[in-house]
Scaffold this active site. Structure first.
Site, PDB file in Angstrom:
ATOM      1  CG  ASP A   9       3.429   2.511  -0.348  1.00 55.59           C
ATOM      2  OD1 ASP A   9       3.213   2.155   0.829  1.00 55.59           O
ATOM      3  OD2 ASP A   9       2.522   2.750  -1.163  1.00 55.59           O
ATOM      4  CG  ASP A  11      -1.263  -2.082  -0.492  1.00 58.51           C
ATOM      5  OD1 ASP A  11      -0.962  -3.219  -0.890  1.00 58.51           O
ATOM      6  OD2 ASP A  11      -1.714  -1.862   0.647  1.00 58.51           O
TER       7      ASP A  11
END
Length: 184
Positions: A9, A11
């Site tokens: 992922d 952020d």
């Protein structure tokens, strides 16, 4: 020949999550993240970013702004010896945006679309791959795609014990994830 990957992922895993990061000035790599990615690449892992970007659908920033920031991030990593093998993003949201972006798509995590698309395009062995995410939706996307190895970065978001149970382990950072995957 299929190769295993580490799905990341963006952020909260690679960079600090400052709510809808869309500008270079707001993008800050998390301490140790670049070094962790370097170690994973040196060990032969494919690195694939899979990121929900609902800020596009919500109108907080344009898809072009996101792509510009992504290009900057990609080059910044390449300059440090980290060549990402793929970057997949979902600009959609089921409740926000115009007719192009407002949709219940198959790519928005927790749905597995981004991981399955990457697996098909990059010939990824999902059964031996990992996902590192910081939200329950990341962990569920990996589960839904058939990725058995799932690391949950704890910290910014509240995650239930039930969601934590879906992860292989709960860790504090991408640096710790790399150590866990590489068994350092």
């Amino acid at each position: 020949m299929k190769q295993a990957a580490v799905f990341l992922d963006r952020d909260g895993v690679i960079n600090h999550d400052r709510a809808y990061v869309s500008q270079v000035d707001d993008f800050e790599f998390i301490d140790g993240a670049i070094e962790a990615m370097q170690k994973l690449k040196q060990a032969g892992w494919l690195l694939v970013v899979v990121t929900n970007q609902a800020g596009i659908a919500r109108g907080y920033f344009s898809e072009e702004q996101f792509l510009s920031l992504t290009e900057w991030m990609d080059w910044s990593l390449a300059d440090r010896g980290v060549d990402l093998d793929g970057i997949y993003y979902c600009p959609h949201h089921s409740e926000y945006g115009d007719e192009h972006y407002r949709q219940d798509c198959s790519c928005r995590k927790p749905k597995p679309g981004m991981l399955l698309e990457a697996a098909a395009e990059l010939d990824i062995d999902l059964e031996n791959s990992w996902l590192v995410g910081d939200k329950a939706s990341d962990i569920l996307a990996a589960k839904n795609a058939g990725v058995p190895n799932r690391l949950l970065v704890s910290g910014q978001y509240d995650v239930s014990e039930q969601d934590k149970a879906l992860a292989t382990a709960t860790i504090s950072s991408l640096d710790e994830a790399a150590k866990f995957i590489l068994r350092d």
